[in-house]
Design a protein around this motif. Sequence first.
Motif, PDB file in Angstrom:
ATOM      1  N   THR A 106       0.844  -1.204   0.000  1.00 36.57           N
ATOM      2  CA  THR A 106       0.000   0.000   0.000  1.00 36.57           C
ATOM      3  C   THR A 106       0.877   1.251   0.000  1.00 36.57           C
ATOM      4  OG1 THR A 106      -1.721  -1.188   1.194  1.00 36.57           O
ATOM      5  CG2 THR A 106      -1.878   1.201   1.172  1.00 36.57           C
ATOM      6  N   ALA A 107       1.925   1.232   0.779  1.00 38.12           N
ATOM      7  CA  ALA A 107       2.845   2.371   0.819  1.00 38.12           C
ATOM      8  C   ALA A 107       3.467   2.597  -0.566  1.00 38.12           C
ATOM      9  CB  ALA A 107       3.930   2.131   1.856  1.00 38.12           C
ATOM     10  N   ARG A 108       3.799   1.521  -1.228  1.00 34.36           N
ATOM     11  CA  ARG A 108       4.374   1.606  -2.581  1.00 34.36           C
ATOM     12  C   ARG A 108       3.362   2.192  -3.561  1.00 34.36           C
ATOM     13  NH1 ARG A 108       5.644  -0.777  -7.422  1.00 34.36           N
ATOM     14  NH2 ARG A 108       7.857  -0.941  -7.859  1.00 34.36           N
ATOM     15  N   GLU A 109       2.115   1.757  -3.486  1.00 38.24           N
ATOM     16  CA  GLU A 109       1.059   2.280  -4.366  1.00 38.24           C
ATOM     17  C   GLU A 109       0.883   3.779  -4.164  1.00 38.24           C
ATOM     18  OE1 GLU A 109      -2.665   0.178  -4.038  1.00 38.24           O
ATOM     19  OE2 GLU A 109      -1.615  -1.739  -4.027  1.00 38.24           O
ATOM     20  N   ILE A 110       0.904   4.220  -2.927  1.00 38.56           N
ATOM     21  CA  ILE A 110       0.749   5.648  -2.640  1.00 38.56           C
ATOM     22  C   ILE A 110       1.938   6.430  -3.190  1.00 38.56           C
ATOM     23  CG2 ILE A 110       0.713   7.369  -0.775  1.00 38.56           C
ATOM     24  CD1 ILE A 110      -1.122   5.423   0.735  1.00 38.56           C
ATOM     25  N   TYR A 111       3.119   5.901  -3.019  1.00 42.78           N
ATOM     26  CA  TYR A 111       4.308   6.555  -3.559  1.00 42.78           C
ATOM     27  C   TYR A 111       4.186   6.705  -5.078  1.00 42.78           C
ATOM     28  CZ  TYR A 111       8.994   7.088  -5.414  1.00 42.78           C
ATOM     29  OH  TYR A 111      10.082   7.529  -6.121  1.00 42.78           O
ATOM     30  N   LEU A 112       3.816   5.627  -5.761  1.00 46.99           N
ATOM     31  CA  LEU A 112       3.696   5.672  -7.222  1.00 46.99           C
ATOM     32  C   LEU A 112       2.604   6.644  -7.655  1.00 46.99           C
ATOM     33  CD1 LEU A 112       4.213   1.897  -8.077  1.00 46.99           C
ATOM     34  CD2 LEU A 112       5.834   3.791  -8.404  1.00 46.99           C
ATOM     35  N   TYR A 113       1.486   6.649  -6.955  1.00 43.59           N
ATOM     36  CA  TYR A 113       0.418   7.604  -7.248  1.00 43.59           C
ATOM     37  C   TYR A 113       0.935   9.039  -7.074  1.00 43.59           C
ATOM     38  CZ  TYR A 113      -3.471  10.713  -6.220  1.00 43.59           C
ATOM     39  OH  TYR A 113      -4.313  11.789  -6.189  1.00 43.59           O
ATOM     40  N   ALA A 114       1.636   9.270  -5.984  1.00 40.49           N
ATOM     41  CA  ALA A 114       2.146  10.613  -5.697  1.00 40.49           C
ATOM     42  C   ALA A 114       3.076  11.099  -6.794  1.00 40.49           C
ATOM     43  CB  ALA A 114       2.858  10.623  -4.345  1.00 40.49           C
ATOM     44  N   VAL A 115       4.003  10.260  -7.207  1.00 45.19           N
ATOM     45  CA  VAL A 115       5.001  10.655  -8.195  1.00 45.19           C
ATOM     46  C   VAL A 115       4.412  10.753  -9.604  1.00 45.19           C
ATOM     47  CG1 VAL A 115       7.135   9.919  -9.326  1.00 45.19           C
ATOM     48  CG2 VAL A 115       6.945   9.827  -6.841  1.00 45.19           C
ATOM     49  N   ARG A 116       3.564   9.813  -9.958  1.00 44.80           N
ATOM     50  CA  ARG A 116       3.059   9.755 -11.339  1.00 44.80           C
ATOM     51  C   ARG A 116       1.846  10.630 -11.606  1.00 44.80           C
ATOM     52  NH1 ARG A 116       3.316   3.213 -11.964  1.00 44.80           N
ATOM     53  NH2 ARG A 116       5.589   3.037 -12.065  1.00 44.80           N
ATOM     54  N   GLU A 117       0.955  10.748 -10.637  1.00 47.33           N
ATOM     55  CA  GLU A 117      -0.303  11.448 -10.890  1.00 47.33           C
ATOM     56  C   GLU A 117      -0.470  12.738 -10.094  1.00 47.33           C
ATOM     57  OE1 GLU A 117      -3.761   8.826 -10.963  1.00 47.33           O
ATOM     58  OE2 GLU A 117      -2.363   7.141 -11.077  1.00 47.33           O
ATOM     59  N   LEU A 118      -0.207  12.666  -8.808  1.00 47.28           N
ATOM     60  CA  LEU A 118      -0.469  13.826  -7.961  1.00 47.28           C
ATOM     61  C   LEU A 118       0.513  14.962  -8.211  1.00 47.28           C
ATOM     62  CD1 LEU A 118      -2.194  15.067  -5.791  1.00 47.28           C
ATOM     63  CD2 LEU A 118      -0.703  14.007  -4.094  1.00 47.28           C
ATOM     64  N   LEU A 119       1.764  14.656  -8.292  1.00 47.76           N
ATOM     65  CA  LEU A 119       2.773  15.694  -8.501  1.00 47.76           C
ATOM     66  C   LEU A 119       2.510  16.513  -9.773  1.00 47.76           C
ATOM     67  CD1 LEU A 119       5.262  17.067  -7.431  1.00 47.76           C
ATOM     68  CD2 LEU A 119       6.632  15.330  -8.560  1.00 47.76           C
ATOM     69  N   PRO A 120       2.241  15.867 -10.925  1.00 45.95           N
ATOM     70  CA  PRO A 120       1.928  16.679 -12.116  1.00 45.95           C
ATOM     71  C   PRO A 120       0.693  17.577 -11.915  1.00 45.95           C
ATOM     72  CG  PRO A 120       2.445  14.436 -12.767  1.00 45.95           C
ATOM     73  CD  PRO A 120       2.356  14.444 -11.264  1.00 45.95           C
ATOM     74  N   LEU A 121      -0.308  17.083 -11.206  1.00 50.00           N
ATOM     75  CA  LEU A 121      -1.495  17.898 -10.938  1.00 50.00           C
ATOM     76  C   LEU A 121      -1.126  19.116 -10.094  1.00 50.00           C
ATOM     77  CD1 LEU A 121      -4.575  18.499 -10.745  1.00 50.00           C
ATOM     78  CD2 LEU A 121      -4.563  17.042  -8.712  1.00 50.00           C
ATOM     79  N   LEU A 122      -0.379  18.908  -9.028  1.00 48.91           N
ATOM     80  CA  LEU A 122      -0.008  20.016  -8.150  1.00 48.91           C
ATOM     81  C   LEU A 122       0.854  21.035  -8.885  1.00 48.91           C
ATOM     82  CD1 LEU A 122       0.714  18.040  -4.873  1.00 48.91           C
ATOM     83  CD2 LEU A 122      -1.343  19.331  -5.475  1.00 48.91           C
ATOM     84  N   GLN A 123       1.739  20.560  -9.739  1.00 47.95           N
ATOM     85  CA  GLN A 123       2.564  21.484 -10.518  1.00 47.95           C
ATOM     86  C   GLN A 123       1.709  22.262 -11.516  1.00 47.95           C
ATOM     87  OE1 GLN A 123       5.481  18.549 -11.720  1.00 47.95           O
ATOM     88  NE2 GLN A 123       6.928  19.291 -10.202  1.00 47.95           N
ATOM     89  N   LYS A 124       0.676  21.615 -12.022  1.00 46.95           N
ATOM     90  CA  LYS A 124      -0.222  22.273 -12.983  1.00 46.95           C
ATOM     91  C   LYS A 124      -1.040  23.385 -12.320  1.00 46.95           C
ATOM     92  CE  LYS A 124      -4.054  21.295 -16.102  1.00 46.95           C
ATOM     93  NZ  LYS A 124      -5.008  20.279 -16.556  1.00 46.95           N
ATOM     94  N   ILE A 125      -1.485  23.166 -11.098  1.00 46.77           N
ATOM     95  CA  ILE A 125      -2.323  24.185 -10.449  1.00 46.77           C
ATOM     96  C   ILE A 125      -1.507  25.243  -9.703  1.00 46.77           C
ATOM     97  CG2 ILE A 125      -4.309  22.632 -10.275  1.00 46.77           C
ATOM     98  CD1 ILE A 125      -3.756  22.379  -7.280  1.00 46.77           C
ATOM     99  N   LYS A 126      -0.200  25.049  -9.605  1.00 52.88           N
ATOM    100  CA  LYS A 126       0.650  26.003  -8.878  1.00 52.88           C
ATOM    101  C   LYS A 126       0.604  27.402  -9.490  1.00 52.88           C
ATOM    102  CE  LYS A 126       5.336  27.004  -8.505  1.00 52.88           C
ATOM    103  NZ  LYS A 126       6.691  26.621  -8.696  1.00 52.88           N
ATOM    104  N   ASP A 127       0.800  27.525 -10.801  1.00 48.97           N
ATOM    105  CA  ASP A 127       0.822  28.854 -11.418  1.00 48.97           C
ATOM    106  C   ASP A 127      -0.517  29.577 -11.317  1.00 48.97           C
ATOM    107  OD1 ASP A 127       3.531  28.816 -11.942  1.00 48.97           O
ATOM    108  OD2 ASP A 127       3.282  28.041 -13.978  1.00 48.97           O
ATOM    109  N   PRO A 128      -1.653  28.901 -11.576  1.00 54.04           N
ATOM    110  CA  PRO A 128      -2.926  29.591 -11.368  1.00 54.04           C
ATOM    111  C   PRO A 128      -3.128  30.028  -9.905  1.00 54.04           C
ATOM    112  CG  PRO A 128      -3.260  27.667 -12.747  1.00 54.04           C
ATOM    113  CD  PRO A 128      -1.845  27.608 -12.251  1.00 54.04           C
TER     114      PRO A 128
END
Length: 142
Positions: A106-128
């Motif tokens: 489960t910890a591994r799944e969360i890590y992969l989700y964070a790096v692959r999906e969440l991080l790009p989303l957060l970077q996308k909404i940072k400038d707005p």
Amino acid sequence: MAYRERLRKKFEDFERTLEKFSQLSKLNLEEEILFEVSAKRFEYTFEVLWKLIKLILEAKGKPCATPLDCFKNYYLSGKITEKEYHELAKFTRIRNEIAHIYDFSTAREIYLYAVRELLPLLQKIKDPLKRKIEELTSEEAL
């Protein structure tokens, strides 16, 4: 601390936590330690983001009490897309579960989700978010 200063400081905190969060995939750590570090950075980033959005909404006269409520109101105000809202809702669910993770997979799944999906989303909404902060803290906004 004045509202404008709080808003600027919270955005700076968000930028700092996002930068730390973005370094996850570059860390050369044993997997178990990496997953523990990523869980903490996940939590820090989450806390700063929802509280930043809460401050923005309060400035617009739309108070919210919980992270999910804040993300929903931010979506309803047209600041993020429906897809982004659903990802932030998922971020909230995972944040609530993180303290109860006892197995490696489960910890591994969360890590992969964070790096692959969440991080790009957060970077996308940072400038707005930055533009919104600048708008709310400008002299003309007073």
